[in-house]
Motif scaffolding. Structure first.
Motif, short mmCIF file in Angstrom:
data_model
loop_
_atom_site.label_atom_id
_atom_site.label_comp_id
_atom_site.label_asym_id
_atom_site.label_seq_id
_atom_site.Cartn_x
_atom_site.Cartn_y
_atom_site.Cartn_z
N VAL A 249 -63.18 -47.00 18.71
CA VAL A 249 -63.27 -46.13 17.53
C VAL A 249 -61.99 -45.32 17.38
CG1 VAL A 249 -64.44 -44.04 16.71
CG2 VAL A 249 -65.79 -45.99 17.48
N ASN B 251 -70.33 -49.54 14.38
CA ASN B 251 -69.57 -50.71 14.84
C ASN B 251 -70.43 -51.70 15.59
OD1 ASN B 251 -67.27 -49.74 13.75
ND2 ASN B 251 -66.35 -49.05 15.69
N HIS C 97 -69.77 -43.61 14.59
CA HIS C 97 -68.94 -44.80 14.37
C HIS C 97 -69.26 -45.89 15.39
CE1 HIS C 97 -66.48 -43.67 11.02
NE2 HIS C 97 -66.09 -42.53 11.59
#
Ligand code: WTA
Length: 637
Positions: free
Chosen positions: A230, A114, A110
Motif C-alpha cells: 500500500v 487490495n 487499502h
C-alpha cells in the motif's frame, strides 16, 4: 469541545427523558445533528415490532469512521485516541493520536480493498487486544464491509459455525495473542476452522507473538507485507464509503436459549448516535478524560465502549491486552496510576476476583485520578459494589451499574454519573429514549410500583438490533413474539417505589458465566458430542467469583473406573466444540434425569440440586420417575 447533548443535572435528565418519550423523533434528531452526515435523514424513525422493522434516520448518508476519525482529526489531530497497554508491563505502550489512528485505518482499508474486500462483504476478525484489532474494525467500517469480531477464546469449531453463518470470505487474525502467561495460537485455530470453510478467500495475518504459523499459498498474507504494498503504491488517505443509515455495520454472535449462537446485526447511524450519546451521558465524560473499559473487543462492551462510543465522542480510550491478575493482582491499579485513568468500566466478576486478593495489591497505587466507576455484564452483588466503592472509588466516585445486552447495542438502564444517584446492586433508571416495562407471564404489563416481572422494552431506541443475520424470522421469534408488540430482553427485574430497576438475571436458559453469555443448550450439545454420553442437562449455580457456574448432569455409558478421567475428557470436548469459557465447573454422573411424562427435563429440580438445596423440590408429581430425583440428590452429597 463539549457536547450539546450532555446532561448536566437531574432536572435535565428528567426533562430529556420526558421529551424522549413524548417526542422521540424530535429528541433524537436534536442529538443526531451533532454528528457528521453526508446527507441528513428523511425520516427519524419508522418502526413496528410485528415484523420487526426498525429504521432510524432513513435516507441519511454517512460513514461512522468520519465521525470517529475525520472530524476529530480536523479539530484535534494530536489528541490521543487510543492508548494501548501491552500484556507485559515491561513492553512499551503505544499512543495513537486521532491523526495516527486515521492514517492507520486508511492504510488498513487499502489493504482490505487490495485483497478484494468490497462493500457489504463480511470480514471476520479474530485477534487479541492490540491496536490493530480496533484498526481492522474501523477499516472495515471505512469501506462499508461488515465486520464480525470473534472473541479470542472461541474454538475452531465455533469460528467455523460463525464463518459459515455469515458467509465470511475474509479473515483478519494474528499469529497469536498474549494473555497473562498464555500465548494463544490464533492463526493455528483459524487454520483448523478453515478446514470446514473452503469458501474463505483471504486470511490477513498480523504479527504479535512470533508464534510459528503455516501460511497457505494463495490464501494467507502477512499484514506487514500488505501494508508495504500500500505504501509503495502511495496509497494514503482512503475516502470513506458513503453508507445508508440502515446499512449493516457489524454482526456479533451471541448465545440464546436455543440452538447455535445468533448473529446480531447492528446498523450504522442509530448505533453511532446511541453509543456516543450513552457514553457521554452515563459516564459523564468530560473532554480530555481517559476512559478505560476492561472488556475485550470480542464482546459488545468492547465494540460500543472501547471503540465506537468513545471515538465517536472524540474521547481517549485505553485498550489493555492482558488480564487483571498478571503479573499480579495490582495490574489494573498500575494502569490507572500510569495513565491517570479517569473512568474505569469493568465487570463484577473482575471485581470479585480482585477482592479475593485482599487490599495488599492496592498498596502504594495512586488512584486519585479516578472520577467515575462502572460495571456491566451481570448483576453486581452488594459486597462487590461496596468493595469497589470503598477501595477503588475511595467513596468519591459514582458507580454506574449499566444494564444492557449485545442486542441493545448500548446501555439502556443505568444511573448517570454525577446526575442520577446509584443504589448498590440496582441499575436504577432508563436512559432517555428507553421505555422499560415489566410484564407478567401472560404478557400483561404490570403497572404501579413496586413490581417484579419479565423485562421488556416497548419502543425502539436507536441502537436496537435490526435482525439476526440471514434469519429474520429467528429475530422475530426470539425477541418480539413472546410478548407481542414488545422487545423481550430475557431478563427478570424488580422495580421499586421510585421506579428504579434491579435486574435479577436471565429468566431463560441462558447462563451468565463471568459476564459471558452461554446457552445451556449449546453446552449440552457440546457435551453430547463426546462418545459415551447418552444424555446431559446443564444448569447454572451461584458461583462466588463467576456469578454463575456451569453444572452438568450427565448420563454416561461405560464410565472409566476413574471418573475424573472421563470428566477431563468431557471438559476437553467442550473446549474443542465451544471454547474454554464454556467448560462446566461441576460434572455429576447420573443414571437418569428428572423428566415429565412428556419427556421434558425439569430443570427447576436440577437447579435446586446444583444450588445445594436437596430437601424441598416442590411439586414432583408430574415426574415420570420421582425416584431419580432422590438418586441425583444423594449422588450430589
Ligand atoms: C446481563 C453485555 C445485571 C443480563 C453488555 C443481560 C446485567 C446479559 C447487567 C447481556 C447489569 C448485563 N446488571 N445484569 N448491569 N449487564 N447483564 O449480551 O442478563 O453479553 O441480558 O451484553 O447480561 O449480556 P451480553
Amino acid at each position: 469541545m463539549s457536547y450539546s447533548y450532555q446532561i448536566n443535572s437531574k432536572e435535565q435528565y428528567d426533562a430529556a427523558y420526558q421529551r424522549s418519550v413524548e417526542a422521540p423523533e424530535a429528541f433524537w434528531a436534536e442529538v443526531a445533528h451533532n454528528f457528521q452526515w453526508r446527507r441528513k435523514w428523511d425520516k427519524v424513525l419508522d418502526w413496528n415490532f410485528a415484523e420487526p422493522h426498525v429504521a432510524w434516520f432513513a435516507g441519511a448518508k454517512l460513514n461512522i469512521t468520519e465521525n470517529c476519525l475525520d472530524r476529530h482529526v480536523a479539530e484535534n489531530p494530536n489528541r490521543p485516541a487510543i492508548i494501548w497497554e501491552p500484556n507485559d508491563p515491561e513492553e512499551h505502550h503505544r499512543v495513537l493520536t486521532y491523526k495516527n489512528l486515521y492514517d492507520k485505518v486508511c492504510q488498513f482499508a487499502h489493504v482490505l480493498k487490495n485483497n478484494g474486500v468490497k462493500r457489504g462483504d463480511r470480514v471476520c476478525i479474530y485477534m487479541g487486544m492490540i491496536p490493530e484489532l480496533a484498526i481492522a474494525v474501523l477499516a472495515c467500517a471505512r469501506i462499508g464491509a461488515i465486520h464480525s469480531v470473534i472473541f479470542g477464546g472461541f474454538s475452531a469449531q465455533s469460528i467455523a459455525d460463525r464463518l459459515q453463518d455469515a458467509r465470511a470470505e475474509y479473515i483478519v487474525t494474528c499469529d497469536g495473542a498474549f494473555r497473562g502467561t498464555k500465548d494463544i495460537p490464533l492463526k493455528s485455530v483459524i487454520d483448523d476452522a478453515l478446514i470446514a470453510c473452503p469458501f474463505v478467500k483471504r486470511v490477513i495475518v498480523c504479527t504479535r507473538t512470533r508464534t510459528p504459523v503455516s501460511m497457505i499459498k494463495g490464501r494467507d498474507v502477512w499484514l506487514e507485507d500488505e501494508l508495504k504494498k500500500v505504501e509503495t503504491l502511495g496509497l494514503t488517505d482512503c475516502p470513506a464509503e458513503e453508507m445508508d443509515a440502515e446499512d449493516p455495520l457489524f454482526i456479533l454472535y451471541t448465545s440464546g436459549s436455543t440452538g447455535k449462537p445468533k448473529g446480531v446485526v447492528h446498523s450504522c447511524a442509530g448505533y453511532m448516535v446511541y453509543t456516543a450519546y450513552s457514553f457521554v451521558n452515563v459516564f459523564n465524560y468530560q473532554p480530555g478524560d481517559i476512559h478505560f473499559c476492561t472488556a475485550d473487543i470480542g464482546w459488545i462492551t468492547g465494540h460500543s465502549y472501547i471503540v465506537y462510543g468513545p471515538l465517536a465522542a472524540g474521547a481517549t480510550t485505553l485498550m489493555f491486552e492482558g488480564v487483571p491478575t498478571w503479573p499480579d493482582a495490582s495490574r489494573f491499579w498500575q494502569i490507572v496510576e500510569k495513565y491517570k485513568v479517569n473512568i474505569l468500566y469493568t465487570a463484577p466478576t473482575a471485581i470479585r476476583s480482585l477482592m479475593g486478593f485482599g487490599l495488599q495489591p492496592l498498596q502504594g497505587y495512586d488512584l486519585s485520578s479516578l472520577k467515575v466507576l462502572g460495571t456491566v455484564g451481570e448483576p453486581i452483588n452488594e459486597e462487590a459494589w461496596n468493595w469497589y466503592n470503598e477501595n477503588i472509588g475511595k467513596g468519591n466516585c459514582p458507580i454506574v451499574d449499566t444494564w444492557w445486552q449485545t442486542e441493545t447495542g448500548g446501555m439502556l438502564i443505568s444511573n448517570m454519573a454525577n446526575i442520577t444517584p446509584g443504589i448498590p446492586a440496582w441499575a436504577t433508571l432508563p436512559l432517555p429514549g428507553v421505555q422499560p416495562v415489566l410484564v407478567d407471564e401472560h404478557g400483561t404489563e404490570i403497572e404501579g410500583n413496586p413490581a417484579a416481572g419479565n423485562l421488556c422494552i416497548k419502543a425502539p431506541w436507536p441502537a436496537i438490533l435490526r435482525t439476526t443475520y440471514g434469519d429474520h424470522e429467528r429475530c422475530r421469534k426470539t425477541y418480539f413474539s413472546t410478548y407481542p408488540g414488545m422487545y423481550f430482553t430475557g431478563d427478570g427485574a424488580m422495580r421499586d417505589a421510585q421506579g428504579n430497576y434491579r435486574i435479577t438475571g436471565r429468566v431463560d436458559d441462558v447462563l451468565n458465566v463471568s459476564g459471558h453469555r452461554i446457552g445451556t443448550a449449546e453446552v449440552e450439545n457440546a457435551i453430547n458430542m463426546h462418545a459415551g454420553v447418552v444424555e446431559s442437562a446443564v444448569v447454572g449455580f451461584p458461583h462466588d467469583i463467576k456469578g454463575q457456574g456451569i453444572y452438568a448432569f450427565i448420563i454416561f455409558q461405560g464410565l472409566h473406573e476413574d471418573e475424573n478421567l472421563t470428566r477431563q475428557d468431557i471438559l476437553q470436548t467442550v473446549s474443542r466444540i465451544i471454547g474454554p469459557i464454556a467448560k462446566p465447573d461441576k460434572i455429576q454422573f447420573v443414571t437418569g434425569l428428572p423428566k415429565t411424562r412428556s419427556g421434558k427435563i425439569m430443570r427447576r429440580i436440577l437447579r435446586k440440586i446444583a444450588e445445594g438445596e436437596t430437601s424441598n423440590f416442590g411439586d414432583t408429581t408430574t415426574l415420570l420417575d420421582p425416584a431419580v430425583v432422590e438418586e441425583i440428590a444423594v449422588g450430589k452429597l
